[in-house]
Design an enzyme around this catalytic site. Structure first.
Site, PDB file in Angstrom:
ATOM      1  N   LYS A 151       6.082 -35.403  55.146  1.00  0.00           N
ATOM      2  CA  LYS A 151       4.689 -35.944  54.930  1.00  0.00           C
ATOM      3  C   LYS A 151       4.849 -37.308  54.596  1.00  0.00           C
ATOM      4  CE  LYS A 151       2.564 -36.605  51.876  1.00  0.00           C
ATOM      5  NZ  LYS A 151       2.212 -37.486  50.856  1.00  0.00           N
TER       6      LYS A 151
ATOM      7  N   THR B 187      12.349 -40.093  51.880  1.00  0.00           N
ATOM      8  CA  THR B 187      10.675 -40.258  51.955  1.00  0.00           C
ATOM      9  C   THR B 187       9.952 -39.666  51.063  1.00  0.00           C
ATOM     10  OG1 THR B 187       9.012 -40.042  53.526  1.00  0.00           O
ATOM     11  CG2 THR B 187      10.454 -38.022  53.376  1.00  0.00           C
TER      12      THR B 187
ATOM     13  N   ASN C 281      -6.527 -48.120  52.127  1.00  0.00           N
ATOM     14  CA  ASN C 281      -6.243 -48.362  50.810  1.00  0.00           C
ATOM     15  C   ASN C 281      -6.941 -48.949  49.672  1.00  0.00           C
ATOM     16  OD1 ASN C 281      -3.327 -47.384  50.441  1.00  0.00           O
ATOM     17  ND2 ASN C 281      -3.223 -48.660  52.252  1.00  0.00           N
TER      18      ASN C 281
END
Lengths: 405, 405
Positions: free
Chosen positions: B178, B189, B400
């Site tokens: 993910k 990651t 964001n």
């Protein structure tokens, strides 16, 4: 959307330094895109230039020629003459030669400057055909026009001026700059020209321009992309009726330095205030570093983080993103339990984690402002550095996705 | 807007490895946000973890405990438990202890993983109350459900599976990952879990996870922001009826390595394909470097440049921005006259300047595609590196700027 940047204030003329603008129609017909500046005979000229390995043809030439005697600075917008190889260098020389011929000076006394799209051939004929008009326009009173003539994606012209009096003589320092994108100067900004009528030898002037650029142009960043064309020039015409100034001139040197640093800082910060899509003017202050370099590493990690920049745009006090950026800045043996982070005067993180006193409302109040200071205390030593940057807005993406269309 | 990423393909179960999901309502009521994974007794577990100095409490704990015997991996989304100091560590331990008590294993045999907002206290009670439901849900067939359960800003679940046959025995390698933002892994990651039923000792598994992560997770970047919570785990249950595999196992080791690397690469690239706001999947290949590091420096300068990323979004072959990024990457004594740059198969710059054969139409044709390769030939040596990244779109800013609202 420039942040805290209004119309130009008074830009005092600098005796011995004239500016003239004209239209060569490089990118759009009728746009003022050529600026010629003339330095009186006997002027000293010093400069700092981009460290980008792909530096543009005019930078290569100007860097070499500034060592000699300089009389003219020739600037065009709309075309950066970068990534153009040998033909680009030949084109830069041709435009300088044309100006030298019109004015009767040595070819080597003309410095070229270009800004605009990278990789397109310079339209030499268009520039040549505008030179006479620019020369006819030369005047000590044309600072504001020149500030406009060097703009590309800038939304406002940028300039600053300071005067001081010494032994009853008024000395002037005036400067202009341009740039809004591809801004992380590494020696200087996109383009900056600052002139004074003080008398200063080239070697002293070179130290001044280096030190002033290091504290101003070399501490601003918009997108982290160091340009191929950065140049910052400082010219001293020597017309003020005062003795030559050196580092040994005591009070006089101190006054000159203060005026020069003041103008550099104001025109450098103006570039950030007018950064592409900017809605915030952000000061990133890093204190308590063991070295200056680690302060800069932390400062730039914060200033370049797209996550922090979008949070700034949204006025969202998402301070976890600040901690994450500090933590990935590459500082060796960073002890996070010593770190404090402030948003304005509000302590958001203390000893590496959320401050007990912190409330979301306090953070939101600071973030709602147009001018925001992020202060990071590393607790490792006595070094400090300050960097100025912008947020990352929808408008930034729009401007840069559509730049060439 | 995931690029070239469809629904999950078949994820083969791995004998000895079960997954169960449940809802703790951490960020939104009803959302599946807790995942428990059970490793059969005798499994080997190895992992790589973020190098961010502000690493999260669960990372600190998992890093230590992975040295011992591991039976359960406990993951929550919606809260990263990072920047939370000592209380954060205590909270991570509490959730592990609760799971250990329910299952009768040692507390130290439970590894915690968290992802989500940084700096908020972990809602321990909510997580504890969901544990039994997750345990009840455990099944070797729940890979797809777990891939969905670990998502945050991801738009699609990510998984990959490989099988190979050795001496008539089928061995499976299956993994999920993910992450869509704060992605520039530095060891691993955001979250990746890859399991195999091969029998592999922990030390061999540790080498495998390190090497595989270095070629996959550690070569992707979305925004350059290394997370506080990156973890990538490789589990070997040993249930396949084959001898233990070591580097000396010849063909068998080669087959396992190929399958493991294949799964790592697929789930790592899936993160880029689903990068926040991504409309392009971009491969940056740097060849001819004198060192691997300089290839990476050039590759990341290109991959992180907001100017290049916005040009990619606009499908604008503004290659001057690529040259500028290469030039500022900090490679010492870079001779730009040796550099070639290709967009797909089209040579755009040859020996440092615009290729004579290049036309804007050629560049535009490559840029119009969803998958784009930028190849840079440095002409300095024999080293190469490849990095995968995304473009920078309006959607990126929107995601964001609004993450916490």
């Amino acid at each position: 959307m420039a942040v805290g940047l209004g119309p130009l204030s008074t830009l005092h003329p600098v005796p011995g330094f004239e500016l003239g603008i004209a239209s060569a129609g490089i990118k759009r017909p009728g746009r003022k895109d050529v600026v010629v500046m003339r330095c009186a005979e006997g002027s000293s000229v010093a400069g700092v230039f981009t460290l980008n390995a792909f530096c543009a043809a005019p930078v290569i030439l100007a860097k070499k020629r500034v060592q000699g005697s300089v009389r003219y600075l020739l600037t065009n917008t709309g075309n950066a003459n970068a990534g153009t190889g040998e033909p680009g260098l030949a084109n830069a020389m041709r435009t300088c030669a044309a100006l030298a011929q019109l004015t009767g000076v040595d070819e080597g006394a003309v410095l070229p400057f270009s800004t605009g799209v990278i990789g397109e051939p310079l339209p030499v004929e268009k520039i040549e055909s505008a030179l006479q008009a620019a020369l006819d326009d030369l005047s000590e009173n044309h600072w504001a026009e020149a500030a406009t003539g060097i703009m590309t994606t800038d939304t406002l012209p940028k300039g600053a001026s300071r005067q001081f009096v010494h032994d009853g003589v008024t000395v002037t320092v005036t400067g202009i700059s341009k740039g809004a994108g591809m801004i992380r100067p590494n020696m200087a900004t996109m383009l900056g020209y600052i002139a004074t009528d003080a008398k200063v030898a080239r070697s002293v002037l070179q130290d001044l321009v280096r030190d002033a650029a290091n504290k101003s142009f070399n501490r601003i960043t918009i997108d982290g992309d160091t340009s191929t064309n950065d140049c910052c020039m400082l010219i001293a015409t020597g017309r003020a009726a005062l003795p030559e100034i050196t580092q040994a001139s005591g009070d006089l040197f101190a006054k000159l330095k203060e005026a020069v640093f003041g103008v550099f800082m104001e025109v450098a910060q103006a570039i950030v205030r007018d950064g592409e899509g900017a809605t915030k003017f952000v000061t990133v202050q890093v204190n308590g570093g063991a070295t200056h370099q680690e302060c800069l590493d932390v400062g730039y990690a914060v200033a370049h983080s797209p996550l922090i920049k979008t949070a700034l745009f949204a006025s969202d006090p998402n301070w976890g993103r600040i901690l994450a950026a500090v933590g990935r800045a590459g500082v060796a043996q960073l002890d996070v339990s010593l770190i404090d982070v402030f948003l304005g005067e509000v302590c958001i993180a203390s000893r590496g984690c959320r401050a007990a006193s912190y409330t979301e409302e306090q953070g939101a109040a600071v973030m709602a402002k147009e001018e925001i200071t992020i202060r990071i205390e590393l607790g490792r030593g006595g070094c400090s550095e300050t960097i100025w940057t912008t947020d990352l807005s929808h408008e930034y993406v729009k401007i840069n996705a559509e730049y060439r269309t």
